[in-house]
Write a protein that holds these residues in place. Sequence first.
Motif, PDB file in Angstrom:
ATOM      1  N   GLY A   1       3.786   8.990  -8.625  1.00 20.54           N
ATOM      2  CA  GLY A   1       3.804   7.919  -7.641  1.00 20.54           C
ATOM      3  C   GLY A   1       2.924   6.779  -8.086  1.00 20.54           C
ATOM      4  N   TYR A   2       3.036   5.690  -7.378  1.00 17.22           N
ATOM      5  CA  TYR A   2       2.209   4.543  -7.725  1.00 17.22           C
ATOM      6  C   TYR A   2       0.839   4.631  -7.079  1.00 17.22           C
ATOM      7  N   ILE A   3       0.689   5.531  -6.098  1.00 15.10           N
ATOM      8  CA  ILE A   3      -0.632   5.808  -5.543  1.00 15.10           C
ATOM      9  C   ILE A   3      -0.941   7.280  -5.782  1.00 15.10           C
ATOM     10  N   VAL A   4      -1.999   7.533  -6.509  1.00 15.03           N
ATOM     11  CA  VAL A   4      -2.508   8.891  -6.734  1.00 15.03           C
ATOM     12  C   VAL A   4      -4.020   8.799  -6.678  1.00 15.03           C
ATOM     13  N   SER A   5      -4.617   9.607  -5.814  1.00 13.18           N
ATOM     14  CA  SER A   5      -6.064   9.564  -5.667  1.00 13.18           C
ATOM     15  C   SER A   5      -6.573  10.934  -5.259  1.00 13.18           C
ATOM     16  N   ALA A   6      -7.783  11.237  -5.658  1.00 10.46           N
ATOM     17  CA  ALA A   6      -8.405  12.509  -5.283  1.00 10.46           C
ATOM     18  C   ALA A   6      -9.905  12.301  -5.193  1.00 10.46           C
ATOM     19  N   GLY A   7     -10.528  13.025  -4.290  1.00  2.00           N
ATOM     20  CA  GLY A   7     -11.971  12.953  -4.152  1.00  2.00           C
ATOM     21  C   GLY A   7     -12.438  13.695  -2.919  1.00  2.00           C
ATOM     22  N   VAL A   8     -13.709  13.643  -2.698  1.00  2.00           N
ATOM     23  CA  VAL A   8     -14.315  14.281  -1.524  1.00  2.00           C
ATOM     24  C   VAL A   8     -14.828  13.180  -0.611  1.00  2.00           C
ATOM     25  N   GLY A   9     -14.545  13.317   0.653  1.00  2.00           N
ATOM     26  CA  GLY A   9     -15.006  12.346   1.635  1.00  2.00           C
ATOM     27  C   GLY A   9     -15.375  13.053   2.923  1.00  2.00           C
ATOM     28  N   VAL A  10     -15.875  12.284   3.864  1.00  2.00           N
ATOM     29  CA  VAL A  10     -16.263  12.840   5.154  1.00  2.00           C
ATOM     30  C   VAL A  10     -15.551  12.066   6.256  1.00  2.00           C
ATOM     31  N   SER A  11     -15.045  12.796   7.220  1.00  2.00           N
ATOM     32  CA  SER A  11     -14.377  12.212   8.372  1.00  2.00           C
ATOM     33  C   SER A  11     -14.768  13.029   9.596  1.00  2.00           C
ATOM     34  N   MET A  12     -15.283  12.346  10.589  1.00  2.00           N
ATOM     35  CA  MET A  12     -15.742  13.019  11.815  1.00  2.00           C
ATOM     36  C   MET A  12     -16.707  14.169  11.484  1.00  2.00           C
ATOM     37  N   ASN A  13     -17.620  13.908  10.543  1.00  2.00           N
ATOM     38  CA  ASN A  13     -18.644  14.855  10.107  1.00  2.00           C
ATOM     39  C   ASN A  13     -18.100  16.088   9.398  1.00  2.00           C
ATOM     40  N   VAL A  14     -16.851  16.050   8.928  1.00  2.00           N
ATOM     41  CA  VAL A  14     -16.277  17.167   8.178  1.00  2.00           C
ATOM     42  C   VAL A  14     -16.007  16.705   6.753  1.00  2.00           C
ATOM     43  N   PHE A  15     -16.597  17.409   5.792  1.00  2.00           N
ATOM     44  CA  PHE A  15     -16.341  17.128   4.390  1.00  2.00           C
ATOM     45  C   PHE A  15     -15.019  17.766   3.996  1.00  2.00           C
ATOM     46  N   ALA A  16     -14.236  17.035   3.195  1.00  2.00           N
ATOM     47  CA  ALA A  16     -12.946  17.550   2.747  1.00  2.00           C
ATOM     48  C   ALA A  16     -12.616  17.020   1.366  1.00  2.00           C
ATOM     49  N   LEU A  17     -11.979  17.874   0.592  1.00  2.00           N
ATOM     50  CA  LEU A  17     -11.389  17.471  -0.672  1.00  2.00           C
ATOM     51  C   LEU A  17     -10.009  16.932  -0.328  1.00  2.00           C
ATOM     52  N   SER A  18      -9.711  15.709  -0.741  1.00  2.00           N
ATOM     53  CA  SER A  18      -8.439  15.081  -0.408  1.00  2.00           C
ATOM     54  C   SER A  18      -7.709  14.659  -1.671  1.00  2.00           C
ATOM     55  N   LEU A  19      -6.414  14.920  -1.678  1.00  2.00           N
ATOM     56  CA  LEU A  19      -5.548  14.445  -2.753  1.00  2.00           C
ATOM     57  C   LEU A  19      -4.352  13.778  -2.105  1.00  2.00           C
ATOM     58  N   ILE A  20      -3.983  12.607  -2.604  1.00  2.00           N
ATOM     59  CA  ILE A  20      -2.854  11.874  -2.043  1.00  2.00           C
ATOM     60  C   ILE A  20      -1.944  11.393  -3.163  1.00  2.00           C
ATOM     61  N   VAL A  21      -0.650  11.536  -2.924  1.00  2.00           N
ATOM     62  CA  VAL A  21       0.366  10.999  -3.829  1.00  2.00           C
ATOM     63  C   VAL A  21       1.384  10.272  -2.970  1.00  2.00           C
ATOM     64  N   GLN A  22       1.694   9.042  -3.351  1.00  2.00           N
ATOM     65  CA  GLN A  22       2.713   8.257  -2.652  1.00  2.00           C
ATOM     66  C   GLN A  22       3.593   7.578  -3.674  1.00  2.00           C
ATOM     67  N   GLY A  23       4.889   7.655  -3.467  1.00  2.00           N
ATOM     68  CA  GLY A  23       5.823   7.009  -4.368  1.00  2.00           C
ATOM     69  C   GLY A  23       7.229   7.048  -3.825  1.00  2.00           C
ATOM     70  N   ALA A  24       8.154   6.499  -4.582  1.00  2.00           N
ATOM     71  CA  ALA A  24       9.542   6.403  -4.139  1.00  2.00           C
ATOM     72  C   ALA A  24      10.484   7.305  -4.930  1.00  2.00           C
TER      73      ALA A  24
END
Length: 120
Positions: free
Chosen positions: A80-103
């Motif tokens: 996809g044209y968007i690919v990202s991964a990392g660790v972030g915090v949302s509402m005081n919860v840490f999470a490993l996130s990976l995202i892929v978006q494409g057509a």
Amino acid sequence: NSIVASPLQQRYQLDSGKGSSYVLKQTLRNPEEQNSCCLTKIQLGDRKSLSTKDLAIATLLGSMISEPAFDELRTKQQLGYIVSAGVGVSMNVFALSLIVQGAQHTAQYYDDSIESFLHG
């Protein structure tokens, strides 16, 4: 490279419990839309329950996974044209996130590719 949740993501975050998963499928209003997206979040724990050591490991994990995820999913597989991964915090919860978006593929295909990457 950390992923920071938007206000919309924060409003709808849920704790699915240890070892469980939740899939949200959404049909887009525009039937001509060709893009698909998959966001995989692995909750690491809430800020209050994680020790300083746990937080340091989570941050290190985010730094370590960002480049290999991009290299494999974007550069090599060209998913996809968007690919990202990392660790972030949302509402005081840490999470490993990976995202892929494409057509080029379905969200399920992107999800399978993310899972395959994570299981190495």
